[in-house]
Design an enzyme around this catalytic site. Structure first.
Site, PDB file in Angstrom:
ATOM      1  N   SER A 262      30.301  61.102  38.671  1.00  0.00           N
ATOM      2  CA  SER A 262      28.961  60.683  38.258  1.00  0.00           C
ATOM      3  C   SER A 262      27.993  60.667  39.427  1.00  0.00           C
ATOM      4  CB  SER A 262      29.032  59.297  37.616  1.00  0.00           C
ATOM      5  OG  SER A 262      29.072  58.318  38.632  1.00  0.00           O
ATOM      6  N   LYS A 263      26.724  60.508  39.092  1.00  0.00           N
ATOM      7  CA  LYS A 263      25.688  60.437  40.126  1.00  0.00           C
ATOM      8  C   LYS A 263      25.970  59.287  41.078  1.00  0.00           C
ATOM      9  CE  LYS A 263      21.771  62.544  37.921  1.00  0.00           C
ATOM     10  NZ  LYS A 263      20.344  62.572  37.721  1.00  0.00           N
ATOM     11  N   ARG A 264      26.479  58.210  40.522  1.00  0.00           N
ATOM     12  CA  ARG A 264      26.704  57.026  41.349  1.00  0.00           C
ATOM     13  C   ARG A 264      27.852  57.218  42.345  1.00  0.00           C
ATOM     14  NH1 ARG A 264      25.406  55.412  36.598  1.00  0.00           N
ATOM     15  NH2 ARG A 264      27.565  55.459  35.934  1.00  0.00           N
TER      16      ARG A 264
END
Ligand code: GLU
Length: 505
Positions: A262-264
């Site tokens: 994910s982006k995180r």
């Protein structure tokens, strides 16, 4: 005529999964002489992030997958930002209402929330506005015609929802996943249009793909659940013959295979998940491959292999070669695990392919920046010595500095082990020989060392380690003749002298 589009929403920096989607679209189009389009899907103004569109464009440019049509280079199907296409959508929403495929719904946010809450209390946590529940809601199917007209005339807020059949199998063939079949029983009456005049993603996406004459929709797997709705929209709008083919690409997984990348995950897992740095005026910044020193070709090559392979042993592909070899039928259904070591490996391959003269130019500039002067000949000599072990051009600089600057830190453990009074005597003797010899090239220094040892009946181990420690502080590095040539005799003598003083026995 193949026309494909990459249709990101400008809600932040573009994740590498998004870049892969763009890349596969690009490869698919170029292989067939088609057109690759960038469309910015910004209908959800609440999620709009300033700078995100520029970021997307810059990232694609860096990767060398520049769109043939897009907001920056419009073609005949513009505008290429959905917010600028706003007036185009209403008529299609109304067409659906008029043909009995959609309806007005007036339920307020609170009413919907209350409904959800009540359903939850009765043990149905996943309440949906669908072919059954809509009968108990405030919409143009349950209210009288007059009431609906009155509300519309009044300017009451509304949405237009698709009116799904209660029990119908929706089938389509996905180019990656094969036949997909979903029953409308498991779908909800999605909002298509809002009274502020904005379409939702679903309507805008279908209308734009139709008007832009898109032939293939290639996008991430997270959009697979929306595809049956899209298939129905094409049918209800009378566009079934023009419906693009679908291809849903596998998810990118974390290196341990545990869930979606994910982006995180960003810098948290120790590697970037974005193509280029993201530095918003407000909000968190994140690092990108470009600024970490990756070659765009290596990044693209690595991405191409996340979910596709050519079916041969070849791994290093230029963008043109990827275009020639890409075959969407070889895209896998299974999630693709991201491998950071492999990413570095790709960069290393591209670094090795760089012309040495180019690397020497980069190296020279960086050394000058650091205040280290090295003539052209020696700079050119250094590159092949360091290239094999480097992943980034920056590694060449680090390694070069480690040789060219006198050591500040010494490997004391090795010194303790290798540097005794005998070694000190041999080193002193060599000091004299070197002083007499002065500057020379590596081959001559090689002869010098060999004859020094031979004439004294010594093995290399009697001089090598001590000389290396004195010159570089550590045991690893290029050969001693190379080091001597690069730093020159004066500097070598200074280092030996200093070493002898500092570690006097
Ligand atoms: N705007 C959608 C996204 O952000 C596009 C999905 C699609 O390609 O249909 O990914």
């Amino acid at each position: 005529m193949v026309r494909v589009r990459f249709a990101p929403s400008p809600t932040g920096p573009l994740h590498m999964g998004g870049v892969r989607t763009a890349l596969y679209n690009y490869l698919f189009a170029k292989k067939q002489g088609g057109t690759f389009i960038l469309r910015i899907e910004d209908t959800d103004q609440t999620r709009f992030v300033a700078g995100a569109e520029d970021y997307i464009q810059e990232a694609l440019d860096w990767c060398g997958i520049t769109p043939d049509e897009g907001p920056h280079n419009p073609g005949p199907y513009g505008p290429y930002r959905q917010s600028e296409r706003k007036p185009m959508y209403r008529q299609y929403a109304e067409q659906l209402v008029n043909s009995g495929r959609a309806y007005y719904a007036f339920d307020t946010g609170e009413e919907l929330e209350a409904m959800r809450e009540r359903a939850k209390q009765s043990g149905f946590p996943n309440w949906q506005y669908n072919s059954i529940t809509r009968e108990r809601m405030k919409n143009s199917l349950t209210l009288s015609k007059e009431e609906v007209e009155k509300r519309l005339a009044n300017g009451d807020p509304y949405v237009i929802r698709i009116q799904l059949p209660r029990d119908e199998e929706v089938k389509f063939e996905d180019m990656v996943r094969g036949w997909v079949s979903v029953n409308t029983r498991n779908m909800d009456d999605k909002v298509l249009f809002k009274s502020d005049g904005m379409p939702t993603y679903h309507l805008a996406n279908i209308v734009d793909d139709y008007l832009m004459k898109i032939t293939h929709v290639i996008r991430g797997e997270e959009w697979l659940p929306s595809a049956p709705l899209h298939v129905l929209l094409y049918r209800y709008l009378g566009w079934e013959d023009a419906r693009p083919a679908f291809a849903h690409l596998p998810l990118l997984l974390r290196p341990d295979g545990n869930g979606k990348l994910s982006k995180r995950d960003g810098d948290r897992l120790g590697f970037p998940v974005f193509p280029i740095d993201w530095n918003p005026a407000d909000g968190e910044s994140a690092s990108g491959y470009r600024e970490k020193g990756y070659y765009p070709q290596a990044f693209v090559n690595m991405l191409a292999f996340l979910g596709w392979n050519p079916g041969t042993e070849q791994e290093v592909f230029s963008l043109d070669e990827l275009v020639q070899s890409f075959d969407i039928s070889r895209v896998s259904k299974a999630g693709a695990r991201f491998d950071f070591d492999k990413t570095k490996w790709f960069n290393q391959q591209y670094l090795r392919m760089q012309p040495e003269a180019d690397l020497a130019t980069v190296l020279a500039a960086k050394l000058t920046e650091k205040g280290i002067s090295l003539n052209e000949e020696k700079t050119a000599y250094l590159v092949p010595l360091l290239k094999e072990r480097a992943v980034f051009p920056e590694d060449l600089v680090t390694e070069a500095v480690a040789i060219l600057q006198a050591p500040e830190i010494y490997d004391e453990k090795s010194i303790e082990k290798r540097y005794n009074s005998e070694a000190a005597n041999v080193l002193s003797a060599f000091y004299e020989v070197l002083k007499q010899r002065g500057d020379a090239d590596a081959a001559d220094y090689d002869v010098l060392i060999k004859s020094f040892l031979e004439s004294r009946g010594l093995g290399f181990g009697k001089l090598g380690p001590a000389l290396r420690l004195a010159l570089t502080g550590v045991m690893a590095g290029p050969s001693l003749p190379d080091v001597l040539y690069l730093i020159g005799s004066d500097e070598a003598l200074r280092r030996i002298e200093y070493f002898k003083q500092r570690f006097s026995l």
